[in-house]
Design a protein around this motif. Structure first.
Motif, PDB file in Angstrom:
ATOM      1  N   VAL A 271       0.836  -1.163  -0.053  1.00  0.00           N
ATOM      2  CA  VAL A 271       0.046  -0.148   0.034  1.00  0.00           C
ATOM      3  C   VAL A 271       0.775   1.180   0.020  1.00  0.00           C
ATOM      4  O   VAL A 271       1.996   1.123   0.268  1.00  0.00           O
ATOM      5  CB  VAL A 271      -0.988  -0.007   1.199  1.00  0.00           C
ATOM      6  N   SER A 272       0.290   2.333  -0.123  1.00  0.00           N
ATOM      7  CA  SER A 272       1.144   3.565  -0.286  1.00  0.00           C
ATOM      8  C   SER A 272       0.855   4.348   1.176  1.00  0.00           C
ATOM      9  O   SER A 272      -0.142   3.769   1.788  1.00  0.00           O
ATOM     10  CB  SER A 272       0.387   4.541  -1.228  1.00  0.00           C
ATOM     11  N   GLU A 273       1.831   5.048   1.640  1.00  0.00           N
ATOM     12  CA  GLU A 273       1.663   5.548   2.934  1.00  0.00           C
ATOM     13  C   GLU A 273       0.440   6.069   3.320  1.00  0.00           C
ATOM     14  O   GLU A 273      -0.259   6.774   2.312  1.00  0.00           O
ATOM     15  CB  GLU A 273       2.884   6.452   3.182  1.00  0.00           C
ATOM     16  N   TRP A 274      -0.162   5.852   4.657  1.00  0.00           N
ATOM     17  CA  TRP A 274      -1.321   6.447   4.989  1.00  0.00           C
ATOM     18  C   TRP A 274      -2.599   5.949   4.590  1.00  0.00           C
ATOM     19  O   TRP A 274      -3.798   6.343   4.441  1.00  0.00           O
ATOM     20  CB  TRP A 274      -1.440   8.055   5.061  1.00  0.00           C
ATOM     21  N   THR A 275      -2.441   4.664   3.808  1.00  0.00           N
ATOM     22  CA  THR A 275      -3.474   3.764   3.344  1.00  0.00           C
ATOM     23  C   THR A 275      -3.852   2.833   4.431  1.00  0.00           C
ATOM     24  O   THR A 275      -3.059   2.278   5.263  1.00  0.00           O
ATOM     25  CB  THR A 275      -3.344   3.118   2.309  1.00  0.00           C
ATOM     26  N   THR A 276      -5.112   2.469   4.784  1.00  0.00           N
ATOM     27  CA  THR A 276      -5.753   1.713   5.532  1.00  0.00           C
ATOM     28  C   THR A 276      -5.487   0.122   5.133  1.00  0.00           C
ATOM     29  O   THR A 276      -5.998  -0.284   3.781  1.00  0.00           O
ATOM     30  CB  THR A 276      -7.063   1.934   5.860  1.00  0.00           C
ATOM     31  N   VAL A 277      -5.191  -0.593   5.912  1.00  0.00           N
ATOM     32  CA  VAL A 277      -4.652  -1.949   5.573  1.00  0.00           C
ATOM     33  C   VAL A 277      -5.591  -2.809   6.553  1.00  0.00           C
ATOM     34  O   VAL A 277      -5.528  -2.736   7.998  1.00  0.00           O
ATOM     35  CB  VAL A 277      -3.160  -2.311   5.843  1.00  0.00           C
ATOM     36  N   HIS A 314       6.813  -0.186   6.967  1.00  0.00           N
ATOM     37  CA  HIS A 314       7.389  -0.911   5.883  1.00  0.00           C
ATOM     38  C   HIS A 314       8.118  -2.142   6.177  1.00  0.00           C
ATOM     39  O   HIS A 314       9.072  -2.034   7.430  1.00  0.00           O
ATOM     40  CB  HIS A 314       8.282  -0.048   5.239  1.00  0.00           C
ATOM     41  N   ARG A 315       7.859  -3.482   5.931  1.00  0.00           N
ATOM     42  CA  ARG A 315       8.445  -4.528   6.269  1.00  0.00           C
ATOM     43  C   ARG A 315       8.274  -5.032   7.365  1.00  0.00           C
ATOM     44  O   ARG A 315       8.808  -5.728   8.081  1.00  0.00           O
ATOM     45  CB  ARG A 315       9.743  -4.417   6.006  1.00  0.00           C
ATOM     46  N   LEU A 342       4.519   1.632   0.408  1.00  0.00           N
ATOM     47  CA  LEU A 342       5.451   2.487  -0.409  1.00  0.00           C
ATOM     48  C   LEU A 342       5.535   3.906   0.015  1.00  0.00           C
ATOM     49  O   LEU A 342       4.343   4.745   0.439  1.00  0.00           O
ATOM     50  CB  LEU A 342       4.628   2.435  -2.086  1.00  0.00           C
ATOM     51  N   TYR A 343       6.548   4.494  -0.059  1.00  0.00           N
ATOM     52  CA  TYR A 343       6.605   5.889   0.409  1.00  0.00           C
ATOM     53  C   TYR A 343       7.798   6.671  -0.339  1.00  0.00           C
ATOM     54  O   TYR A 343       8.780   5.837  -0.887  1.00  0.00           O
ATOM     55  CB  TYR A 343       6.816   6.057   1.739  1.00  0.00           C
TER      56      TYR A 343
END
Length: 486
Positions: A271-277, A314-315, A342-343
């Protein structure tokens, strides 16, 4: 009437007739030999003769098969074959119309095939030291009184086997629960055997015999095998140890289960940064799951959490643990997944310091690293002439590389820049830097000393002032007490 019976009746009738003829054995008729003993199934040649001045008629009456093998006018030689039983032979002659006879007794002997009817019994109290002892049976048939010999024979030897089988059952080591398709070792042992090397051990799972590796040590036996079962349920595992005509057996139940790994999903996994997972873990019915990062919730086969992803995530690894109780034991299964965020590029003081001061001639490595996903491409060029600054290489420092550089980190998600100042110390340049530093140090030291003395003096003055003020107060109190009338 059977042929054998008819021949025997005819021979008996002739024998009766022979007894009615005049003279013992008949006139002039003879048979040779007069008696004989032969083995069953053997053959014999018999000579019948008569004293006659012309050609006589000669015949031999016998129950056995016979044939003429030689002859003359007054004698014949008959050969009897495959003689099976005792009987009497009659030699019948006719000369000048006069019939005469002679007889002989034929005795048949044979060796018993199974030792019957003679039977010998010998009782033995078996001991360990008697194990392996050979026994045999010997028989004799003495026909020396009949002009033959002493016949002897010995049976094949039989080995005496003595056994000790303890009254306890074998010890069976087997897991109580196993997973479908997995292989597990099993062991079966029994002590106190004699001789242990003669023991036979069988390991059977359900109705399937397991291939075992059997070892012997003194009076003990050990059987090892691997068990594998692909059908769920409770199965019986049996170990049987037999020695001689006795056996001992132990049985244990094994529960075969199926418990797959829990299903752990990240939606989406990148996901892109600040996306809800959304992180979710699911297991089979009857089991419960625990997802790291979730608050206390009622146990069940499903757990979920939501995350607003940042660069620091991330990771990150998310783990899920599933537990299932089987036959009183709890089995655990674990699953992990990694989140990718992703950032854009980042250059901070920790990863790329903004000021470097090195001694000329020393070997140094410029460390400047850009963070980001995808990994950014980094380039550093000097302001003014655009000279490149090698990053990550160990090399000698030259004064020519000094200057201010602009580092750029670029990726598909953006670009960032950072200034990096590189100072190179050399010759007079060193004094120019060292002398001011020393001067500043001395000034700071002097100021510090002066401040310390000033503060110390202030403390002394304050103490003296407080001391004088206290003395004045005591004197005033004393004077006041003297002026007061009694």
């Amino acid at each position: 009437m059977a042929p054998g019976a008819a021949g025997a009746a005819r021979l008996a009738l002739l024998a009766l007739l022979w007894t009615l003829l005049p003279g013992p054995g008949g006139a002039g008729t003879s048979i040779h030999p007069s008696e004989a003993i032969i083995p069953r199934g053997g053959s014999l040649r018999v000579n019948c003769s008569i004293s006659c001045d012309q050609k006589a008629i000669l015949s031999l009456e016998a129950e056995s098969a016979k044939k003429v093998v030689d002859r003359r006018n007054n004698w014949k030689v008959f050969e009897l074959s495959d003689v099976q039983e005792d009987h009497m032979l009659l030699c019948i002659s006719m000369c000048h119309s006069e019939v005469t006879m002679a007889s002989m007794d034929l005795t048949v002997y044979w060796f018993p095939e199974h030792g019957e009817p003679a039977k010998v019994m010998f009782t033995v109290q078996p001991r360990r030291e008697d194990h392996g002892t050979n026994f045999s049976c010997r028989w004799e048939l003495d026909l020396r009184s009949q002009g033959l010999e002493l016949f002897q024979n010995t049976s094949a030897p039989r080995k005496l086997q003595t056994y000790v089988l303890p009254s306890i059952d074998p010890h069976l080591e087997v897991p109580r629960i196993v997973e479908v398709g997995s292989r597990w070792p099993v062991k079966c042992t029994l002590d106190g055997l004699f001789p242990a090397s003669d023991a036979k051990v069988y390991l059977v799972l359900g109705d399937q015999k397991l291939e075992s590796n059997i070892t012997y040590d003194g009076d003990s036996v050990l059987a090892k095998a691997w068990m594998e079962e692909n059908e769920e349920g409770t199965h019986s595992l049996k170990c049987s140890v037999s020695l001689g005509e006795n056996s001992r057996r132990t049985q244990e139940n094994v529960t075969v289960y199926s418990f797959p790994l829990p299903t752990l999903t990240l939606s989406p996994p990148e996901v892109s940064e600040w996306t809800t997972v959304t992180v979710e873990c699911v297991t089979r019915d009857g089991a419960v799951v625990k997802l790291n990062g979730t608050s206390a919730v009622p146990p069940g086969p499903r757990a979920q959490l939501k995350l607003n992803a940042s660069a620091s995530d991330h990771r990150s690894n998310f783990s899920c643990s599933a537990a299932l109780e089987i036959a009183g034991q709890v089995v655990h299964k674990h699953q992990t997944r990694e989140l990718h965020v992703l950032y854009g590029p980042r250059l901070d003081q920790r990863d790329c310091p903004g000021n470097w001061t090195w001694q000329e001639g020393s070997e140094q490595t410029l460390k400047c690293e850009a963070q980001g996903n995808p990994i950014p491409k980094l380039n550093c060029s000097r302001k003014g002439d655009g000279a490149s600054l090698p990053i990550g290489d160990l090399r000698p420092v030259r004064r020519e590389v000094a200057g201010t550089y602009l580092c750029r980190a670029t990726s598909a998600r953006g670009r960032v820049t950072r200034e990096v100042v590189l100072n190179v110390l050399h010759g007079q340049n060193i004094l120019d830097i060292v002398i001011p530093v020393v001067a500043v140090t001395l000034i700071l030291g002097a100021l510090g000393t002066a401040g310390y003395v000033y503060n110390y003096q202030r403390k002394i003055q304050k103490y003296e002032l407080q001391k004088a003020r206290k003395a004045q107060e005591e004197a005033a109190l004393k004077l006041n007490a003297q002026s007061t009338p009694p």
